[in-house]
Design an enzyme around this catalytic site. Structure first.
Site: not given
Length: 317
Positions: A244, A274, A112
């Protein structure tokens, strides 16, 4: 001297699965998911739609936005955890799709935090003078790693890609600074249960959610504070905070601790879920398409991913 983003583009697969649809095959409900994550839908790639296909569609948009020719690109970096194949790289397949000849291309894997890692690497390569125009992509088919019976993970992720074109900056715009970190001793907080050399499978996502939440807040906060201090910036200087997009609780808690005003915080997690390395470039593309961002704006990126890997970046638009 630094590099700047001259074009961006995002792509999300057409298929959307709502929280209510998830309840048909996993023990959960819309309220439970929204309360804990802020997510109410996610985009899902088709069975024959791979990470390289998502990357291509976002790259084409970024190239068009930058108003350059494909042939102007002299390096491709794809940040991904979900390549089509163990080899070749997604970047190399994309190289072929775009019809390029002999320029280098490779994948970068920092999960990520991949896009932050990619920004720092891209800046170094452009500043070195070796490369002029770099295509940097975050692309993921995270749903390929999900156990659809595990409600603690299957509700969190989606598929998508975001791309940027970067060139050397000749004015004050561009990457101001960035920092990146890792902590291998914390890998068991978030990992997959398989791998090529481990058992010949990609495995499924395994996550210790409570621990990850605590680490995310502490590590991203420290990274941001260090970056601002090192460059003599204050929180009030930030025009847009693009974290993020993992979980709305993490995003809101960071904004609260940093005392960043609500209208400055970019949130796409509710619609995108996500998307790992794609989440920040997708959020950036969404912000740019809204028409809100203007020249001279200060953008703050920050992310944390498995590894653990994390980091932040400051950009003057």
């Amino acid at each position: 001297m630094t590099c700047k983003i001259i074009g961006s583009g995002g792509y999300l697969p057409q298929k959307i699965i709502s929280n209510d649809e998830l309840t048909k095959f996993v023990d959960t409900n819309d309220k439970w998911i929204r309360t804990r994550t802020g997510i109410f839908q996610r985009h899902i790639a088709g069975d024959t739609e791979y990470t390289s296909h998502l990357a291509l569609k976002s790259a084409q948009k970024a190239i068009e936005d930058a108003m350059i020719s494909v042939d102007d690109i002299d390096l491709i970096i794809t940040c991904t955890t979900t390549p089509d194949n163990s080899f070749p790289s997604v970047a190399t397949k994309l190289h072929g799709y775009l019809g390029l000849t002999n320029i280098p291309s490779f994948d970068l894997q920092a999960v990520c935090a991949g896009f932050i890692y990619g920004l720092q690497l891209t800046n170094s390569l452009i500043v070195s003078g070796k490369y002029k125009t770099i295509l940097l992509i975050g692309a993921e088919k995270m749903t390929s790693l999900l156990d659809w019976n595990d409600r603690s993970t299957c509700v969190l992720f989606g598929d998508g890609a975001g791309s940027v074109i970067l060139q050397r900056s000749n004015d004050e715009s561009g990457l101001i600074d960035s920092n990146i970190f890792s902590s291998g001793t914390d890998y068991e907080i978030l990992y997959t249960s398989g791998g090529t050399s481990m058992n010949g499978t990609s495995g499924k996502i395994v996550m210790q959610g409570q621990k990850l939440f605590r680490h995310a807040i502490a590590k991203m906060l420290q990274s941001i504070e260090d970056l601002l201090h090192a460059n003599q910036f204050s929180v009030s200087d930030i025009d847009y905070f693009i974290p993020h997009q993992a979980n709305i609780r993490i995003i809101n808690k960071l904004a609260e601790l940093l005392n960043i005003e609500e209208h400055k915080v970019v949130k796409t997690v509710e619609k995108h879920a996500n998307c790992s390395a794609a989440s920040i470039p997708l959020a950036l593309s969404t912000l740019k398409e809204s028409g809100k961002i203007k020249k001279g704006d200060i953008l703050l990126f920050s992310a944390i991913g498995a590894g653990l890997t994390w980091g932040s970046a400051l950009i003057r638009w």
